[in-house]
Design a protein around this motif. Structure first.
Motif, short mmCIF file in Angstrom:
data_model
loop_
_atom_site.label_atom_id
_atom_site.label_comp_id
_atom_site.label_asym_id
_atom_site.label_seq_id
_atom_site.Cartn_x
_atom_site.Cartn_y
_atom_site.Cartn_z
N GLU A 138 -66.84 -68.49 -60.34
CA GLU A 138 -67.64 -67.55 -61.13
C GLU A 138 -68.57 -66.70 -60.26
OE1 GLU A 138 -66.68 -66.77 -64.07
OE2 GLU A 138 -67.89 -67.89 -65.50
N ARG A 139 -68.34 -66.73 -58.94
CA ARG A 139 -69.20 -65.92 -58.06
C ARG A 139 -69.00 -64.44 -58.30
NH1 ARG A 139 -71.65 -68.61 -53.94
NH2 ARG A 139 -72.94 -66.74 -53.93
N LEU B 52 -62.14 -48.09 -62.06
CA LEU B 52 -63.54 -48.50 -62.20
C LEU B 52 -63.65 -50.00 -62.53
CD1 LEU B 52 -66.17 -46.80 -61.97
CD2 LEU B 52 -66.37 -47.04 -64.44
N ALA B 53 -62.72 -50.47 -63.39
CA ALA B 53 -62.74 -51.90 -63.76
C ALA B 53 -62.46 -52.78 -62.54
CB ALA B 53 -61.71 -52.16 -64.85
N SER C 203 -60.21 -45.30 -65.37
CA SER C 203 -60.96 -46.44 -65.92
C SER C 203 -60.48 -47.76 -65.32
CB SER C 203 -60.83 -46.48 -67.45
OG SER C 203 -61.51 -45.38 -68.00
N LEU D 41 -64.04 -56.47 -62.63
CA LEU D 41 -63.68 -56.90 -63.98
C LEU D 41 -62.18 -57.17 -64.13
CD1 LEU D 41 -65.84 -54.40 -66.08
CD2 LEU D 41 -66.22 -56.84 -65.83
N SER D 42 -61.40 -56.62 -63.23
CA SER D 42 -59.95 -56.75 -63.38
C SER D 42 -59.32 -56.97 -62.00
CB SER D 42 -59.42 -55.46 -64.03
OG SER D 42 -58.04 -55.53 -64.19
N ALA E 57 -68.82 -63.12 -61.27
CA ALA E 57 -69.80 -62.81 -62.33
C ALA E 57 -71.19 -62.67 -61.71
CB ALA E 57 -69.80 -63.91 -63.39
N ARG F 191 -71.42 -59.32 -60.08
CA ARG F 191 -71.66 -58.22 -61.04
C ARG F 191 -73.12 -58.19 -61.45
NH1 ARG F 191 -66.51 -59.87 -63.28
NH2 ARG F 191 -67.55 -61.11 -64.88
#
Lengths: 385, 258
Positions: free
Chosen positions: B105-106, B78-79, B75, B84-85, B108, B111
């Motif tokens: 914030e690029r 995957l993050a 996991s 995300l991490s 985000a 994603r």
């Protein structure tokens, strides 16, 4: 689907939390609206009472060096001439910038005359304005004069001269009908004969002249001091005096209540902010996973912050509308208890302010929780990942 | 799926262009590229090293299964792969974009434009209907509302839930919730789907339904990375890698593994 519709859906479908949030704001708004409405209603009532005391501004000729006592017989000190007041000054009074604050303008001309062998004071007035200004005047018997051949007598003058309604009197060769007598006032007015201003000017051979002008300025309008200032500017040859005691007592009473209301309003708004803050903090903690999902699918931090703020603002708008209605209802219930007979003062602007303030308060209280939500680490938020 | 990104020197553009050059074909072959990936968590006691120097290249259009026991780092992998991490060391590139080199914030935005997430426990927003959940990724996109809605309805229809669009997640079965989650991941038409134990909460019959859906998406050209410990679904992957103690053990294609 937009951030706004997500916020609205959150409030609509999470009813318990939304109700708590709205209730927290609503109680605050209703309390503030009630207090402010009571303050306005009570001060409006107090102002109306104060205005019933008569003129709060007196305009006299600047050169005049004798007290404007029209009681007694001798008013020989009243000097008229270049510095005297005239009918043209009435128009100047009515033309000042703060003219909206002027409720009544009452011109007067006072002079001594011989009636039935006695010297008495004859006062020429604008009858309607004079009765409006001097609410304590009432006709004991008869009616006010309606034309230049009629007069009324003060209670003492009527007694001394033996005048009754329907009598005729001759003053400087002109015949007047006594249409009534004033009920006793306990003041100088008891010793007057009162007739129409034009007739008295003609009789005293002082056409267009005035002894003084009394002005009632509404307390709810511009400050009396400003009206005095503007009148002084408009009438450089006149002395304009405010009746300070009335102004001071009005300010004292009204300001004390308003001050008290503002303290309570401050406390209520503080509690309101705390309630919203705690509710939103709880909401953000409860929705950690949801916020993680939003971040994972591409919401920026600022968009998460905006989402939380939008919820608080939406709740604030609802609370503002409902709180205003509840506050006005409470005002109707409470006002008869604290100020019997005072009418509730409706203020549409207060309604608008209540809604805007509730929304802003909601946003302010939710700011920290919203920023915290925006800063949440998506992997912390999504414990599954 | 033919999403390829023009790679400028600054790597700050997410705008897709059509693949036309050998360089771009090379990028498609190395659609996901992981180099020296490490991730260490500061635990209560000693730091926990969840990923220890992972290297991996996944071509576009693959269906990669990442398997391993609980705590193996799947996991976490995957993050990190999903932006995300932040990794402690190493580099992750998707379609040539260095994820953790993106400014502000690029990531985000990346994603939103490039990834579709499917979570183990569905993670649907409980107060939004199935349709609204699917619409979520489009909420922060500038496009006409009618177009958003039409797209969401189309995707819901594709996962067989057109008639359940007005239901709240609480009124849907586990399989239906999973399909809504898949529809939400697909609505942006992302080049890469990431799924974390998507069948973990499903019975075997629903698992088969959901995996058939993933297989269909794979056949349509989607690149999928799925984390699972369910050996039953291994046959759907065209490549499987195994994580053990944060290290990649690698693995033969699913067909060879039997």
């Amino acid at each position: 689907m937009t951030l706004r519709s997500i916020a609205v859906a959150s409030l609509r479908r999470r009813k318990a939390r939304a109700a708590f949030l709205v209730a927290g704001l609503l109680i605050g708004v209703a309390t503030v609206v009630t207090l402010l409405t009571l303050a306005r209603s009570m001060s409006g009532d107090a102002e109306a009472s104060l205005e019933s005391f008569g003129a709060n501004i007196v305009i006299t000729p600047k050169a005049q060096d004798v007290a404007l006592t029209y009681g007694g017989i001798d008013v020989g000190g009243v000097r008229v001439g270049d510095q005297g007041l005239t009918m043209a000054d009435l128009e100047r009074v009515r033309a000042i910038p703060a003219r909206e604050s002027i409720a009544v303008v009452a011109p007067e001309l006072v002079g001594p005359v011989q009636v039935k062998g006695s010297r008495v004071l004859l006062m020429g007035v604008d009858t309607r304005a004079q009765f409006e200004l001097k609410r304590w005047w009432s006709i004991g018997a008869g009616r006010p004069p309606e034309n230049g051949r009629e007069l009324i007598a003060g209670a003492r003058a009527a007694e001394v001269l033996g005048l009754r309604m329907g009598d005729y009197v001759r003053i400087r060769g002109e015949r007047f009908t006594v249409t009534g007598t004033l009920a006793p006032t306990g003041g100088q007015d008891d010793e007057l004969l009162v007739a129409e201003l034009g007739a008295v000017q003609r009789l005293l051979d002082r056409p267009g002249e005035l002894t003084l002008i009394e002005v009632a300025a509404a307390y709810s309008g511009a400050p009396v001091d400003r009206v005095v200032q503007q009148l002084s500017a408009a009438l450089p040859g006149a002395k304009v005096s405010a009746v300070r005691e009335a102004v001071a007592s009005r300010l004292h009473a009204v300001d004390r209540f308003k001050g008290f209301s503002l303290v309570i309003v401050g406390i209520v708004v503080g509690i309101e902010i705390l309630v919203v803050f705690l509710t939103m903090m709880g909401s953000v903690s409860e929705r950690t996973t949801e916020i993680g999902v939003f971040r994972a699918i591409g919401f920026r931090r600022a968009q998460i912050t905006r989402l939380v703020l939008l919820e608080a603002v939406a709740a604030g708008l609802v609370a503002g509308v409902l709180g205003y209605a509840a506050g006005m209802a409470a005002s109707y219930a409470v006002l008869p208890v604290v100020a019997e007979g005072a009418p509730v003062a409706w203020a549409p602007l207060l309604g608008l302010a209540a809604v805007v303030t509730a929304a802003l308060t909601g946003a302010l209280a939710a700011l920290y929780p919203a920023l915290r939500a925006g800063r949440l680490d998506p992997t912390e938020a999504l414990r599954a990942l | 799926m033919t999403h390829v990104t023009a790679q400028t020197g600054a790597e700050d553009s997410l705008a897709p262009v059509l693949p036309s050059s050998p360089a771009q074909e090379e990028r498609a072959a190395r659609f996901i590229e992981v180099r020296g990936l490490e991730k260490t968590f500061a635990g209560d006691g000693a730091p926990v090293q969840a990923l220890r120097g992972l290297d991996l290249v996944v071509p576009e259009g693959s269906f990669l299964g990442v398997m391993g026991q609980s705590g193996s780092g799947k996991s976490t992998f995957l993050a990190v792969l999903g932006g995300l991490s932040h990794p402690s060391a190493g580099e992750v590139r998707v379609d040539g974009i260095d994820l953790y080199g993106l400014p502000g914030e690029r990531l985000a935005d990346f994603r939103r434009e490039y990834l579709g997430f499917v979570f183990q426990s569905f993670n649907l927003v409980p107060y939004l209907t199935a349709l609204e959940n699917v619409l979520l990724p489009l909420a922060v996109k500038r496009m006409p509302a009618a177009e958003k809605r039409a797209r969401a309805i189309e995707v819901l229809g594709r996962v067989g839930l057109a008639d359940r669009s007005r239901h709240l997640p609480g009124k849907l079965s586990g399989g239906e919730q999973e399909r809504v989650a898949i529809a939400r991941a697909l609505v942006n038409d992302p080049p890469l789907l990431l799924a974390d134990e998507p069948t973990g909460a499903l019975d075997s019959e629903t698992t088969t339904e959901v995996m058939e859906l993933f297989a269909e998406l794979h056949r349509e050209g989607n690149t999928i990375v799925m984390v699972t410990h369910n050996l039953e679904i291994r046959r759907y992957f065209d490549r499987t890698v195994v994580l053990k103690d944060g290290r990649l053990e690698g693995g033969p294609p699913a067909g060879e593994a039997g």
